[in-house]
Design a protein around this motif. Structure first.
Motif, PDB file in Angstrom:
ATOM      1  N   ASP A 141       3.811 -11.489  -0.210  1.00  0.00           N
ATOM      2  CA  ASP A 141       3.961 -10.564   0.919  1.00  0.00           C
ATOM      3  C   ASP A 141       5.081  -9.564   0.645  1.00  0.00           C
ATOM      4  OD1 ASP A 141       1.884 -11.671   2.458  1.00  0.00           O
ATOM      5  OD2 ASP A 141       3.206 -13.259   3.201  1.00  0.00           O
ATOM      6  N   LYS A 142       6.165 -10.074   0.060  1.00  0.00           N
ATOM      7  CA  LYS A 142       7.255  -9.161  -0.299  1.00  0.00           C
ATOM      8  C   LYS A 142       6.780  -8.161  -1.336  1.00  0.00           C
ATOM      9  CE  LYS A 142      10.503 -12.825   0.175  1.00  0.00           C
ATOM     10  NZ  LYS A 142       9.645 -13.852  -0.030  1.00  0.00           N
ATOM     11  N   ALA A 143       5.977  -8.633  -2.298  1.00  0.00           N
ATOM     12  CA  ALA A 143       5.462  -7.726  -3.336  1.00  0.00           C
ATOM     13  C   ALA A 143       4.626  -6.616  -2.700  1.00  0.00           C
ATOM     14  CB  ALA A 143       4.639  -8.509  -4.352  1.00  0.00           C
ATOM     15  N   LEU A 144       3.760  -6.991  -1.768  1.00  0.00           N
ATOM     16  CA  LEU A 144       2.918  -5.994  -1.084  1.00  0.00           C
ATOM     17  C   LEU A 144       3.760  -4.985  -0.324  1.00  0.00           C
ATOM     18  CD1 LEU A 144      -0.069  -7.563   0.884  1.00  0.00           C
ATOM     19  CD2 LEU A 144      -0.170  -5.894  -0.977  1.00  0.00           C
ATOM     20  N   LEU A 145       4.690  -5.508   0.469  1.00  0.00           N
ATOM     21  CA  LEU A 145       5.505  -4.643   1.324  1.00  0.00           C
ATOM     22  C   LEU A 145       6.379  -3.710   0.500  1.00  0.00           C
ATOM     23  CD1 LEU A 145       6.502  -7.300   4.009  1.00  0.00           C
ATOM     24  CD2 LEU A 145       4.969  -5.344   4.343  1.00  0.00           C
ATOM     25  N   ARG A 146       6.795  -4.174  -0.661  1.00  0.00           N
ATOM     26  CA  ARG A 146       7.694  -3.404  -1.498  1.00  0.00           C
ATOM     27  C   ARG A 146       6.954  -2.330  -2.295  1.00  0.00           C
ATOM     28  NH1 ARG A 146       9.996  -7.907  -3.887  1.00  0.00           N
ATOM     29  NH2 ARG A 146       8.646  -7.544  -5.648  1.00  0.00           N
ATOM     30  N   THR A 147       5.698  -2.630  -2.662  1.00  0.00           N
ATOM     31  CA  THR A 147       5.006  -1.712  -3.571  1.00  0.00           C
ATOM     32  C   THR A 147       3.955  -0.852  -2.870  1.00  0.00           C
ATOM     33  OG1 THR A 147       3.438  -3.428  -4.185  1.00  0.00           O
ATOM     34  CG2 THR A 147       5.384  -3.199  -5.572  1.00  0.00           C
ATOM     35  N   VAL A 148       3.185  -1.438  -1.941  1.00  0.00           N
ATOM     36  CA  VAL A 148       2.155  -0.656  -1.247  1.00  0.00           C
ATOM     37  C   VAL A 148       2.305  -0.783   0.271  1.00  0.00           C
ATOM     38  CG1 VAL A 148       0.474  -0.584  -3.138  1.00  0.00           C
ATOM     39  CG2 VAL A 148       0.501  -2.561  -1.646  1.00  0.00           C
ATOM     40  N   PRO A 149       3.466  -0.365   0.791  1.00  0.00           N
ATOM     41  CA  PRO A 149       3.747  -0.590   2.223  1.00  0.00           C
ATOM     42  C   PRO A 149       2.703   0.044   3.141  1.00  0.00           C
ATOM     43  CG  PRO A 149       5.274   1.032   1.297  1.00  0.00           C
ATOM     44  CD  PRO A 149       4.561   0.400   0.136  1.00  0.00           C
ATOM     45  N   GLU A 207      -0.515  -9.766   4.187  1.00  0.00           N
ATOM     46  CA  GLU A 207      -1.655  -9.590   3.270  1.00  0.00           C
ATOM     47  C   GLU A 207      -2.972  -9.480   4.041  1.00  0.00           C
ATOM     48  OE1 GLU A 207      -2.359 -12.739   0.376  1.00  0.00           O
ATOM     49  OE2 GLU A 207      -4.358 -11.935  -0.012  1.00  0.00           O
ATOM     50  N   THR A 208      -3.115 -10.274   5.087  1.00  0.00           N
ATOM     51  CA  THR A 208      -4.333 -10.203   5.899  1.00  0.00           C
ATOM     52  C   THR A 208      -4.560  -8.761   6.357  1.00  0.00           C
ATOM     53  OG1 THR A 208      -3.788 -12.410   6.737  1.00  0.00           O
ATOM     54  CG2 THR A 208      -5.507 -11.187   7.904  1.00  0.00           C
ATOM     55  N   LEU A 209      -3.480  -8.123   6.813  1.00  0.00           N
ATOM     56  CA  LEU A 209      -3.592  -6.762   7.337  1.00  0.00           C
ATOM     57  C   LEU A 209      -3.914  -5.758   6.232  1.00  0.00           C
ATOM     58  CD1 LEU A 209      -0.743  -6.987   9.960  1.00  0.00           C
ATOM     59  CD2 LEU A 209      -3.201  -6.776  10.426  1.00  0.00           C
ATOM     60  N   ALA A 210      -3.405  -5.990   5.031  1.00  0.00           N
ATOM     61  CA  ALA A 210      -3.740  -5.106   3.916  1.00  0.00           C
ATOM     62  C   ALA A 210      -5.245  -5.164   3.639  1.00  0.00           C
ATOM     63  CB  ALA A 210      -2.940  -5.492   2.677  1.00  0.00           C
ATOM     64  N   VAL A 228      -7.473  -5.852   5.925  1.00  0.00           N
ATOM     65  CA  VAL A 228      -8.080  -5.153   7.066  1.00  0.00           C
ATOM     66  C   VAL A 228      -8.119  -3.642   6.806  1.00  0.00           C
ATOM     67  CG1 VAL A 228      -7.755  -4.542   9.514  1.00  0.00           C
ATOM     68  CG2 VAL A 228      -7.536  -6.928   8.782  1.00  0.00           C
ATOM     69  N   ALA A 229      -7.039  -3.111   6.215  1.00  0.00           N
ATOM     70  CA  ALA A 229      -6.982  -1.669   5.934  1.00  0.00           C
ATOM     71  C   ALA A 229      -8.119  -1.245   5.010  1.00  0.00           C
ATOM     72  CB  ALA A 229      -5.637  -1.318   5.302  1.00  0.00           C
ATOM     73  N   LEU A 230      -8.488  -2.103   4.069  1.00  0.00           N
ATOM     74  CA  LEU A 230      -9.563  -1.754   3.139  1.00  0.00           C
ATOM     75  C   LEU A 230     -10.940  -2.015   3.740  1.00  0.00           C
ATOM     76  CD1 LEU A 230      -8.065  -2.864  -0.303  1.00  0.00           C
ATOM     77  CD2 LEU A 230      -8.150  -0.586   0.735  1.00  0.00           C
ATOM     78  N   ILE A 231     -11.048  -3.053   4.566  1.00  0.00           N
ATOM     79  CA  ILE A 231     -12.328  -3.320   5.236  1.00  0.00           C
ATOM     80  C   ILE A 231     -12.649  -2.167   6.187  1.00  0.00           C
ATOM     81  CG2 ILE A 231     -13.521  -4.841   6.892  1.00  0.00           C
ATOM     82  CD1 ILE A 231     -11.809  -7.162   5.596  1.00  0.00           C
ATOM     83  N   ALA A 232     -11.613  -1.633   6.868  1.00  0.00           N
ATOM     84  CA  ALA A 232     -11.817  -0.497   7.771  1.00  0.00           C
ATOM     85  C   ALA A 232     -12.389   0.685   6.996  1.00  0.00           C
ATOM     86  CB  ALA A 232     -10.495  -0.107   8.435  1.00  0.00           C
ATOM     87  N   ARG A 233     -11.950   0.872   5.769  1.00  0.00           N
ATOM     88  CA  ARG A 233     -12.402   2.017   4.981  1.00  0.00           C
ATOM     89  C   ARG A 233     -13.747   1.782   4.301  1.00  0.00           C
ATOM     90  NH1 ARG A 233      -6.595   2.469   4.311  1.00  0.00           N
ATOM     91  NH2 ARG A 233      -5.946   4.636   4.242  1.00  0.00           N
ATOM     92  N   HIS A 234     -13.908   0.604   3.704  1.00  0.00           N
ATOM     93  CA  HIS A 234     -15.065   0.417   2.822  1.00  0.00           C
ATOM     94  C   HIS A 234     -16.121  -0.537   3.367  1.00  0.00           C
ATOM     95  CE1 HIS A 234     -12.505   2.620   0.185  1.00  0.00           C
ATOM     96  NE2 HIS A 234     -11.636   1.636   0.059  1.00  0.00           N
ATOM     97  N   GLY A 235     -15.819  -1.208   4.477  1.00  0.00           N
ATOM     98  CA  GLY A 235     -16.832  -2.020   5.135  1.00  0.00           C
ATOM     99  C   GLY A 235     -16.937  -3.451   4.632  1.00  0.00           C
ATOM    100  N   PRO A 236     -17.640  -4.290   5.441  1.00  0.00           N
ATOM    101  CA  PRO A 236     -17.754  -5.711   5.117  1.00  0.00           C
ATOM    102  C   PRO A 236     -18.590  -5.983   3.856  1.00  0.00           C
ATOM    103  CG  PRO A 236     -18.943  -5.176   7.152  1.00  0.00           C
ATOM    104  CD  PRO A 236     -18.172  -3.962   6.766  1.00  0.00           C
ATOM    105  N   GLY A 237     -19.584  -5.164   3.597  1.00  0.00           N
ATOM    106  CA  GLY A 237     -20.432  -5.388   2.420  1.00  0.00           C
ATOM    107  C   GLY A 237     -19.611  -5.286   1.143  1.00  0.00           C
ATOM    108  N   TRP A 238     -18.786  -4.226   1.094  1.00  0.00           N
ATOM    109  CA  TRP A 238     -17.897  -4.062  -0.053  1.00  0.00           C
ATOM    110  C   TRP A 238     -16.964  -5.261  -0.176  1.00  0.00           C
ATOM    111  CZ3 TRP A 238     -12.556  -3.814   0.511  1.00  0.00           C
ATOM    112  CH2 TRP A 238     -11.849  -3.624  -0.689  1.00  0.00           C
ATOM    113  N   VAL A 288      -0.329  -2.124   4.197  1.00  0.00           N
ATOM    114  CA  VAL A 288      -0.057  -3.084   5.270  1.00  0.00           C
ATOM    115  C   VAL A 288       0.071  -2.338   6.601  1.00  0.00           C
ATOM    116  CG1 VAL A 288       1.531  -4.860   6.108  1.00  0.00           C
ATOM    117  CG2 VAL A 288       1.134  -4.609   3.646  1.00  0.00           C
ATOM    118  N   LEU A 289       0.753  -1.195   6.588  1.00  0.00           N
ATOM    119  CA  LEU A 289       0.946  -0.440   7.833  1.00  0.00           C
ATOM    120  C   LEU A 289      -0.391   0.072   8.366  1.00  0.00           C
ATOM    121  CD1 LEU A 289       4.237   1.517   6.954  1.00  0.00           C
ATOM    122  CD2 LEU A 289       3.978  -0.620   8.241  1.00  0.00           C
ATOM    123  N   ASP A 290      -1.276   0.556   7.482  1.00  0.00           N
ATOM    124  CA  ASP A 290      -2.614   0.979   7.904  1.00  0.00           C
ATOM    125  C   ASP A 290      -3.374  -0.170   8.567  1.00  0.00           C
ATOM    126  OD1 ASP A 290      -2.334   3.541   6.979  1.00  0.00           O
ATOM    127  OD2 ASP A 290      -3.754   3.364   5.314  1.00  0.00           O
ATOM    128  N   GLY A 291      -3.291  -1.333   7.939  1.00  0.00           N
ATOM    129  CA  GLY A 291      -3.992  -2.501   8.487  1.00  0.00           C
ATOM    130  C   GLY A 291      -3.463  -2.858   9.859  1.00  0.00           C
TER     131      GLY A 291
END
Ligand code: FMN
Ligand code: SF4
Lengths: 73, 410
Positions: free
Chosen positions: B97-105, B203-206, B208-218, B108-111
């Motif tokens: 989680d720290k790695a995510l927040l530090r590198t691709v904040p 991480e769950t929220l990260a 979510v940010a990608l599911i919002a963009r690319h959908g459940p099938g992806w 997580v914020l989008d999610g």
């Protein structure tokens, strides 16, 4: 509606009275804290359950109607 | 929603690196423009709950609860909910989680923003540990780049293994000690300020940010039928390149070890699921929540350390980290640690009592801390049974405790 005993483990200080009053469903662990059987309570035993609830000095036991909640970690 | 849409819609990530796709080689955080260039604009929140439900995403904070179900439960409450990002990551062996927040904040914020919009929150609280100074600075800078129509708050939570438990987190936010409370009420119905509270792991929220963009099938195009998608794993111990890896769920343990450059010395056993998890020697174990991956911690324990002393030390750590509120947790975990210490020193065989105590403490607290600790101890006793016999016979071990399993502060 089936009834369940619910224990608040934070409020409970291991007095142990409940296990004496309701041995059919409550026993004590190695440190004297109650292990409460989670099966529903048959009507015949409900009176014992109520005694245990009423006499808990910490008000840590409750008799509740079973309901399902999405359990979470 | 994010209003800046200067970047053209980006393609969905193809490989296994989804969350970590944009990670920069220099380790610096990905800024907002770079983030939008990489992932495209964040698309509207309508139907998000349905999409997350269809994706089959499960929480990555350790509990594995279906995220869509939680979003729905919060959205269905009458009062306006809070959204809480759980980035506290109290487990010492966890880094993801720290790695995510530090590198691709911004991921997580989008999610957090889409989830908050979907459940009707106006306030999002990002929780990190007090000691996470670097992450705090990165998040503050990332927030300053954004123009979202929500109120963001960055909160520091006291360090501790239990402070990341959701009700402990909400207690700390409410100005009380970071200790769990009794459930029910669950946070989704009554949490911060008695309002429904959506608590999700970073991480769950990260995801979510990608599911919002690319959908459940992806999302489902990787992973297994019941546990789709990718997951972050914090890998430490006897591997050439320890660190945070993104794997497809269902990947065999040996595949993960290979990704990390293979063993750095002979491996005796693997701890899967961290200090709430269990030990295994099956290198072809498929990593999923149901096989015990938990919050994604894997430790490769080398042969040349004392497994029992390592386990005893962590059992003591977990006992000390008990919030001390519930009798069986406060007393039982200390008893378990003491029994393991006796075994590790070869002094006294208390195995039958250890087994009974582990059984007695499980499920007996206001939170799952005792259950996890009991699982960890039980599994160690089973996996290291032969070592235990040797310890008791020779009253010592050939190996010393090299401190492969890290406790906080170590
Ligand atoms: C003792 C204990 C410690 C926990 N620590 C964390 C933590 O550090 N981070 C986290 O995200 N979840 C932690 N959890 C799980 C949270 O209670 C909660 O389930 C989670 O944040 C929900 O998010 P998710 O559904 O996205 O996984 C912990 C649970 C327990 C019992
Ligand atoms: S079970 Fe242990 S850690 Fe959890 S609230 Fe009770 S005493 Fe605290």
């Amino acid at each position: 509606m089936s009834k369940l005993l619910r224990l608040d483990p934070i409020a409970c200080d291991g007095h142990g009275l409940c296990a004496e009053l309701f041995p059919e469903r409550i026993r004590l662990d190695d440190w004297g804290f109650p292990i409460v059987d989670q099966r529903s309570i048959p009507p015949a035993l409900e009176e014992h359950a109520r005694r245990a609830v009423a006499d808990c000095p910490k008000i840590a036991l409750r008799l509740v109607t079973a309901r399902t909640v999405p359990g979470e970690r | 929603m994010t209003t800046r849409t200067t970047a053209a819609p980006a393609e969905a990530p193809h490989g296994v690196a989804r969350l970590l796709a944009g990670m920069r080689d220099d380790g610096r955080p990905v800024g907002l423009q770079e983030h939008l260039g990489l992932h495209g604009p964040l698309v509207g929140g309508s139907g998000l709950i349905e999409r997350v439900t269809a994706s089959g995403l499960r929480g990555r904070g350790g509990g594995g609860f279906p995220t869509g179900t939680k979003l729905r439960a919060v959205a269905d409450q009458r009062k306006r909910p809070f959204t809480v990002v759980n980035g506290t990551e109290g487990e010492p062996a966890s880094r993801k989680d720290k790695a995510l927040l530090r590198t691709v904040p911004h991921l997580v914020l989008d999610g957090a923003l889409t989830a908050a919009t979907a459940v009707g929150s106006r306030e999002i609280i990002i929780c990190i540990a007090r000691s996470a100074a670097r992450e705090r600075a990165v998040l503050a800078a990332a927030l300053a780049e954004r123009r979202d129509k929500v109120h963001w708050r960055l909160a520091s939570i006291p360090d501790g293994f239990v402070s990341g438990e959701e009700t402990a987190l909400l207690s700390a936010l409410g100005g009380r000690a970071a200790k769990p409370t009794v459930k029910p009420p669950y946070p989704f119905e009554r949490g911060l300020d008695n309002a429904p509270s959506l608590v999700q792991n970073a991480e769950t929220l990260a995801h979510v940010a990608l599911i919002a963009r690319h959908g459940p099938g992806w999302f489902r195009s990787l992973g297994t039928e019941t546990e789709p998608g990718t997951a972050l794993v914090s890998l430490s111990g006897a591997v050439r390149r320890p660190g945070v890896y993104e794997i497809e769920l269902g990947t065999p343990l040996q595949g993960l070890i290979a990704q990390a450059g293979g063993p750095s010395e002979q491996i005796d056993a693997y701890l899967v699921g961290g200090y709430f998890g269990g030990w295994t020697r099956e290198a072809d174990l498929r990593l999923t929540a149901s096989s015990g991956l938990g919050a994604g911690v894997v430790v490769a324990l080398p042969t040349a350390t004392c497994a029992l002393a390592e386990t005893a030390r962590i059992a003591r750590y977990l006992a000390n980290e008990s919030a001390g509120q519930c009798g069986p947790c406060a007393r039982g975990l200390a008893a378990l640690a003491g029994g393991l210490e006796q075994l590790a020193s070869g002094k006294y065989d208390d195995r039958s009592r250890l087994a009974r105590w582990a059984q007695q403490v499980a499920g007996r607290g206001a939170c799952h801390h005792p259950d996890g600790a009991a699982r960890f101890v039980t599994s160690a006793l089973a996996t290291f049974a032969a070592e235990t016999d040797t310890h008791l016979k020779h009253r010592r071990c050939r190996h010393r405790d090299r401190g492969v399993l890290r406790a906080a502060g170590a």
